[in-house]
Design a protein around this motif. Structure first.
Motif, PDB file in Angstrom:
ATOM      1  N   UNK A  39      77.091  56.004  -3.590  1.00  0.00           N
ATOM      2  CA  UNK A  39      77.147  56.947  -2.474  1.00  0.00           C
ATOM      3  C   UNK A  39      75.900  57.823  -2.530  1.00  0.00           C
ATOM      4  N   UNK A  40      75.195  57.901  -1.400  1.00  0.00           N
ATOM      5  CA  UNK A  40      74.062  58.819  -1.274  1.00  0.00           C
ATOM      6  C   UNK A  40      74.648  60.206  -1.057  1.00  0.00           C
ATOM      7  N   UNK A  41      74.914  60.903  -2.150  1.00  0.00           N
ATOM      8  CA  UNK A  41      75.604  62.187  -2.080  1.00  0.00           C
ATOM      9  C   UNK A  41      74.791  63.224  -1.329  1.00  0.00           C
ATOM     10  N   UNK A  42      73.481  63.227  -1.514  1.00  0.00           N
ATOM     11  CA  UNK A  42      72.630  64.182  -0.791  1.00  0.00           C
ATOM     12  C   UNK A  42      72.738  63.965   0.709  1.00  0.00           C
ATOM     13  N   UNK A  43      72.610  62.711   1.145  1.00  0.00           N
ATOM     14  CA  UNK A  43      72.711  62.405   2.569  1.00  0.00           C
ATOM     15  C   UNK A  43      74.097  62.683   3.113  1.00  0.00           C
ATOM     16  N   UNK A  44      75.116  62.301   2.355  1.00  0.00           N
ATOM     17  CA  UNK A  44      76.488  62.542   2.784  1.00  0.00           C
ATOM     18  C   UNK A  44      76.766  64.035   2.914  1.00  0.00           C
ATOM     19  N   UNK A  45      76.248  64.815   1.976  1.00  0.00           N
ATOM     20  CA  UNK A  45      76.434  66.264   2.030  1.00  0.00           C
ATOM     21  C   UNK A  45      75.764  66.843   3.267  1.00  0.00           C
ATOM     22  N   UNK A  46      74.527  66.423   3.527  1.00  0.00           N
ATOM     23  CA  UNK A  46      73.810  66.936   4.698  1.00  0.00           C
ATOM     24  C   UNK A  46      74.560  66.588   5.984  1.00  0.00           C
ATOM     25  N   UNK A  47      75.055  65.362   6.091  1.00  0.00           N
ATOM     26  CA  UNK A  47      75.808  64.948   7.281  1.00  0.00           C
ATOM     27  C   UNK A  47      77.103  65.740   7.416  1.00  0.00           C
ATOM     28  N   UNK A  48      77.815  65.895   6.311  1.00  0.00           N
ATOM     29  CA  UNK A  48      79.084  66.633   6.354  1.00  0.00           C
ATOM     30  C   UNK A  48      78.861  68.090   6.750  1.00  0.00           C
ATOM     31  N   UNK A  49      77.817  68.711   6.217  1.00  0.00           N
ATOM     32  CA  UNK A  49      77.536  70.112   6.555  1.00  0.00           C
ATOM     33  C   UNK A  49      77.122  70.245   8.017  1.00  0.00           C
ATOM     34  N   UNK A  50      76.363  69.279   8.542  1.00  0.00           N
ATOM     35  CA  UNK A  50      75.977  69.308   9.957  1.00  0.00           C
ATOM     36  C   UNK A  50      77.212  69.186  10.845  1.00  0.00           C
ATOM     37  N   UNK A  51      78.142  68.300  10.469  1.00  0.00           N
ATOM     38  CA  UNK A  51      79.378  68.142  11.235  1.00  0.00           C
ATOM     39  C   UNK A  51      80.220  69.412  11.195  1.00  0.00           C
ATOM     40  N   UNK A  52      80.336  70.012  10.009  1.00  0.00           N
ATOM     41  CA  UNK A  52      81.101  71.262   9.891  1.00  0.00           C
ATOM     42  C   UNK A  52      80.459  72.383  10.695  1.00  0.00           C
TER      43      UNK A  52
END
Length: 113
Positions: A85-98
């Motif tokens: 899992x690309x945790x950095x990318x996933x985090x950025x996407x999740x924060x943008x969605x939130x």
């Protein structure tokens, strides 16, 4: 955002745990084992915060909370690596969605779908 240094350190500790577990138990932890460990690690800081707020017994203090939160970070970094899992990318996407969801609600848009 760069998680490479903490991830590298976590992987080093992961490798040491594998060596120790093979030495003591003749097997390393599985992905499932790490996820079960994560569940336990998440409960530890919760107990400390509850104790501090008077909602539960137990010793605590800032050092204990810091240690348990660091354990939680380790418990996120290792399964993310094992599952590629690309945790950095996933985090950025999740924060943008939130952020978009929160801004929509603040603007009176209600619950986003």
């Amino acid at each position: 955002m760069n998680l490479s240094e903490p991830r590298d350190r976590a992987l080093h500790i992961h490798d040491l745990y594998d060596e120790l577990n093979r030495h003591e138990r003749e097997r390393a932890w599985s992905r499932e084992g790490f996820m079960l460990g994560f569940m336990g690690d998440v409960g530890d800081p919760a107990k400390l915060v509850m104790a501090k707020e008077g909602a539960g017994p137990g010793p605590g203090g800032r050092a204990a909370l810091e240690h348990e939160l660091a354990d939680c970070l380790w418990s996120v970094l290792i399964p993310a690596h094992c599952c590629q899992v690309d945790l950095e990318g996933a985090f950025q996407r999740a924060m943008a969605e939130l952020e978009a969801a929160i801004r929509a609600r603040l603007a009176g848009g209600g619950e986003p779908e």
